[in-house]
Structures are given as structure tokens and as C-alpha cells.
Design an enzyme around this catalytic site. Structure first.
Site, mmCIF file in Angstrom:
data_model
loop_
_atom_site.group_PDB
_atom_site.id
_atom_site.type_symbol
_atom_site.label_atom_id
_atom_site.label_comp_id
_atom_site.label_asym_id
_atom_site.label_seq_id
_atom_site.Cartn_x
_atom_site.Cartn_y
_atom_site.Cartn_z
ATOM 1 N N TYR A 58 48.557 42.461 40.798
ATOM 2 C CA TYR A 58 47.334 43.244 41.000
ATOM 3 C C TYR A 58 47.632 44.733 41.145
ATOM 4 C CZ TYR A 58 44.779 38.917 41.176
ATOM 5 O OH TYR A 58 44.226 37.712 40.828
ATOM 6 N N ASP A 94 37.168 45.602 37.496
ATOM 7 C CA ASP A 94 37.423 47.015 37.225
ATOM 8 C C ASP A 94 36.260 47.872 37.718
ATOM 9 O OD1 ASP A 94 35.401 47.404 35.023
ATOM 10 O OD2 ASP A 94 36.638 45.904 34.027
ATOM 11 N N HIS A 109 32.996 38.987 41.769
ATOM 12 C CA HIS A 109 34.382 38.524 41.877
ATOM 13 C C HIS A 109 35.280 39.551 42.554
ATOM 14 C CE1 HIS A 109 33.728 35.473 38.371
ATOM 15 N NE2 HIS A 109 33.233 35.065 39.515
ATOM 16 N N CYS A 117 41.753 42.792 54.601
ATOM 17 C CA CYS A 117 42.734 42.500 55.642
ATOM 18 C C CYS A 117 42.552 41.075 56.152
ATOM 19 C CB CYS A 117 42.615 43.489 56.795
ATOM 20 S SG CYS A 117 43.811 43.170 58.122
ATOM 21 N N CYS A 136 47.025 48.008 57.566
ATOM 22 C CA CYS A 136 45.571 47.996 57.429
ATOM 23 C C CYS A 136 44.981 49.234 58.082
ATOM 24 C CB CYS A 136 45.014 46.730 58.089
ATOM 25 S SG CYS A 136 43.221 46.727 58.303
ATOM 26 N N GLY A 175 29.066 39.731 27.080
ATOM 27 C CA GLY A 175 30.519 39.600 27.074
ATOM 28 C C GLY A 175 31.064 38.507 27.963
ATOM 29 N N THR A 176 30.336 37.398 28.096
ATOM 30 C CA THR A 176 30.810 36.299 28.932
ATOM 31 C C THR A 176 31.062 35.053 28.094
ATOM 32 O OG1 THR A 176 28.625 35.392 29.461
ATOM 33 C CG2 THR A 176 29.411 37.207 30.828
#
Length: 231
Positions: A58, A94, A109, A117, A136, A175-176
Site C-alpha cells: 500500500y 485513489d 472501500h 489506528c 499514531c 467502470g465496474t
């Protein structure tokens, strides 16, 4: 000439809209996600087993955001807010919708540019790396993970989305794949509430037959053309 009717529109966007900006799509034909098994980088179990691999994955995706920009489809949806009541519900993590100018937005999502945290349950804007276990900002513990919804976790904003679908005049899916639930079920919910439905996708999705209308082609072309029709 009278102004066009102001519509209440719910727009669902998936990987296809950001792919045209250079954001890798969720899963390749070989079933891998940027070279990783989905189970290894997109589940709580994968994070528990190998947190370093997940954090590095990530971190790399977060850094990649600086290399991409919104495309005409993102910009058209932002412009649509000026003329209609629009809620954009995105499966993407994004920030291209925000950079394009969309303001009424649900990231169901989660977001790459936020951290969660595990110690204090705080959520924070975050644009740096997480691999080095930074503290954190809320509690000081080294317990941050990406604020991204993994398989087996509950998506964000479902109550707000359901309420918007109940009141909408139009539901649009862009776009799915029509394969990932609960988002794949939104078209059925829209139908149950008497809402018109439209699919805009590169090619027919698994749920195309459920829509009142479907138009296929690159998002950067079909989305602006549709938005222009509503002007």
C-alpha cells in the site's frame, strides 16, 4: 428555454474509471493484484500473517498516486455536480475524484490517503509510508494500517448510500465489473425503489442485463458524452 430539470443522481464508480488515468485495475487475468495474491494483501488474515508485505504494497500504491491525474470522466462527474444533485459512490481508493473537483463523495472501500489506528480506532489523513511503523497522531502507538476495506470487512457509508438510492431519480454505474458485492447489488436496489438505471462501461459487465440502458466504450469518452446530454 427553461433550465434543465435538476435530478438526484447516484453514480457508482469502479476500477474502470481510474484505469484510464494509469491506476492499475484490481485484478489481472492471472488472478493477481499487482503481482500479489489478493488473499495476501487484501485481507485481515494476510495483514496478520505478513504485515510488512501488506504495508509495503500500500505504500507503493500510495506513492503511485502522485504520478497520475484525473481523466475526462472524473472531470465530467465533478462538473455534473454544478447542475444536478450528485452523490458519487466509489469503490476506488485513489483520490482522483477529489482532485477533479467532486465534493459529494463516499469512498465505500476506504482511501489510500488515510490511515487507521488499531489501538485507538482513530482515522487520519496520511500521505507517507506506513512500513516503518510511525506513531499514531492520536495516541502515539505504532498501530497504523491503511484505511482500506479488505475482503471480509464491512464497507463504509452503506446507510448513506441506501438512503440516496431510495431518493434518486437515476442510478449510474461506471467502470465496474458487476462482480463485487455489495456494490453489485445497487442496481437491484435502485430498481426496487423505481429508479432509472444506466451502465457506462468499457464492455458489458456481469450485471448489464439488469440495467434499463447500457452504453459501452472508454469512460473518458462515454461519461463526458452522457454528462453533456444532461446539460
Amino acid at each position: 428555454m427553461p433550465p434543465p430539470e435538476r435530478l438526484r443522481i447516484v453514480v457508482l464508480t469502479g476500477a474502470g474509471i481510474s484505469a484510464e488515468s494509469g491506476v492499475p485495475t484490481f485484478r489481472a487475468e492471472d488472478g493477481l493484484w499487482e503481482g500479489h495474491r489478493v488473499e495476501d494483501v487484501a485481507t485481515p488474515e494476510g495483514f496478520e500473517c505478513d504485515p510488512d508485505t501488506v504495508q509495503r504494497f500500500y505504500d507503493d500504491r500510495r506513492a503511485h498516486l502522485a504520478t497520475v491525474v484525473p481523466n475526462p470522466a472524473h472531470l465530467a462527474l465533478a462538473a455534473l455536480e454544478e447542475r444536478h444533485d450528485v452523490l458519487v459512490v466509489t469503490q476506488n481508493v485513489d483520490d482522483l475524484h477529489e482532485r477533479a473537483g467532486s465534493r459529494n463523495l463516499v469512498h465505500m472501500h476506504g482511501e489510500l490517503l488515510r490511515a487507521w489506528c488499531q489501538a485507538c480506532d482513530g482515522r487520519f489523513g496520511w500521505d507517507g509510508d506506513l512500513l516503518a511503523r510511525p506513531a499514531c497522531p492520536g495516541c502515539g502507538e505504532a498501530a497504523l494500517r491503511p484505511d482500506v476495506v479488505w475482503f471480509g470487512e464491512y464497507p463504509y457509508g452503506l446507510d448513506r448510500i441506501d438512503d440516496a438510492l431510495r431518493r434518486a431519480d437515476l442510478f449510474v454505474s461506471i467502470g465496474t465489473s458487476g462482480a463485487v458485492y455489495p456494490a453489485a447489488g445497487f442496481v437491484r436496489s435502485a430498481h426496487d425503489h423505481g429508479t432509472r438505471t444506466l451502465e457506462l462501461n468499457l464492455e458489458p459487465s456481469l450485471g448489464t442485463a439488469l440495467f434499463d440502458e447500457a452504453r459501452h466504450g472508454p469512460a473518458g469518452a462515454v461519461v463526458p458524452a452522457w454528462v453533456d446530454e444532461l446539460s
